[in-house]
Design an enzyme around this catalytic site. Structure first.
Site, PDB file in Angstrom:
ATOM      1  CG  ASP A 146      -4.842   6.221   1.714  1.00 42.42           C
ATOM      2  OD1 ASP A 146      -4.521   7.396   1.455  1.00 42.42           O
ATOM      3  OD2 ASP A 146      -5.301   5.439   0.857  1.00 42.42           O
ATOM      4  CG  ASP A 150       7.151  -0.275  -2.779  1.00 44.58           C
ATOM      5  OD1 ASP A 150       7.378  -1.386  -3.274  1.00 44.58           O
ATOM      6  OD2 ASP A 150       5.997   0.132  -2.518  1.00 44.58           O
ATOM      7  CD  GLU A 186       4.423  -2.740  -4.699  1.00 45.61           C
ATOM      8  OE1 GLU A 186       3.516  -3.572  -4.870  1.00 45.61           O
ATOM      9  OE2 GLU A 186       4.631  -2.166  -3.625  1.00 45.61           O
TER      10      GLU A 186
END
Length: 297
Positions: free
Chosen positions: A29, A119, A121
């Site tokens: 974003d 990433d 997680e």
């Protein structure tokens, strides 16, 4: 006059050295909202930036090429990208196909970058069982390597075990999250997981604001970096861990949960493209947690 010029040069060199190992990261974003003037301001205090290129079910970040160009034009020397992939997210499996698609799109867009970080997680509804998750992450890393990409892993001690269990031995660089507002690698107990014994980069604070841009703060290398103002609620005596970069499930809920292996768990929050992510934490004090977020579905 010569003395004045010399003094000015000394000051500029000192500033450069203080920020020599500072980096910022932000989600997809934010990637699409940073202006050229923002980049110029950010470049004054950071030598490295890590931007989200892929966000789970939301896919490829459409504005990544122009964002990378903006960072390069401002003089930021090292530009990394990170990708959040999850095996329960639409269009992410197999991870080999997702990585191939990302790398191909970057090539088509003419994007040059230093590293691609995977990433790892938690997020609601994003993952299967630990064994499947571990195989998914390993496949993503190996695919990137086979494509000639300089690849690393972003995670934290808590997120890693919750997501991929005892997976170890990937043999790539580690970027870890521990929100203690300490830009150093002195917290070895928070990066000794997954077979790693030394890190490449540390995310030490989140939810900060630099030049009007929402960023997380990072330290890399062996030089110096002045601690910036980030936020992360909770954690006592700097003994918690968490991870950020954010993820959300297909229903629009997200999570960037902090967890600990020590005396407390950190918390942080992060916005996603469809909701807000938060990490839960306990105890009080100046803290370490993590959480920026970006959506994945």
């Amino acid at each position: 006059m010569n003395k004045l010029i010399s003094l000015l040069l000394v000051c500029l060199v000192a500033i450069a050295l203080v920020n020599a190992d500072c980096a910022i990261d932000f989600d997809s974003d934010t990637v699409n909202s940073v202006t050229s003037s923002d980049w110029s301001c950010l470049a004054a205090s950071n030598d490295r930036v890590i931007m989200q290129v892929f966000s789970g079910g939301y896919g490829y970040t459409s504005g990544i090429a122009s964002a990378v160009q903006g960072a390069q034009a401002a003089g930021i020397s090292t530009i990394d990208l990170y990708a959040f992939l999850c095996n329960q997210c639409s269009g992410n499996s197999p991870s080999s196909s997702a990585i191939q698609s990302i790398v191909s799109q970057l090539q088509n867009d003419g994007v040059s970058y230093n590293m691609l970080w995977i990433d790892v997680e938690q997020c609601d509804g994003c993952w299967g069982d630990l064994g499947d998750n571990a195989a998914f992450v390993q496949e993503a890393v190996e695919t990137a390597q086979n494509l000639g990409v300089n690849v690393g892993v972003y995670s934290s001690i808590g997120e890693w075990s919750q997501t991929v269990g005892n997976l170890s031995g990937l043999g790539v660089d580690l970027w870890y999250a521990h929100y203690d507002n300490n830009p150093s690698f002195s917290d070895s107990s928070f990066y000794e997981f997954g077979g790693w014994t030394s890190p490449t980069m540390k995310q030490y604070a989140g939810n900060g604001n630099e030049c009007g841009v929402s960023v997380d703060m990072n330290f890399f290398g062996s030089g110096t970096c002045s601690a910036s103002t980030g936020s992360g609620s909770g954690s006592s005596s700097g003994s918690s861990s968490g991870s950020s970069s954010g993820s959300s499930s297909g229903s629009g809920s997200s999570s960037g949960s902090g967890s600990s292996s020590g005396s407390s768990s950190g918390s942080g929050s992060g916005s996603s493209s469809s909701g807000s992510g938060s990490g839960s934490g306990s105890s009080s004090g100046s803290g370490s947690s993590s959480g920026s977020g970006s959506g994945s579905s």
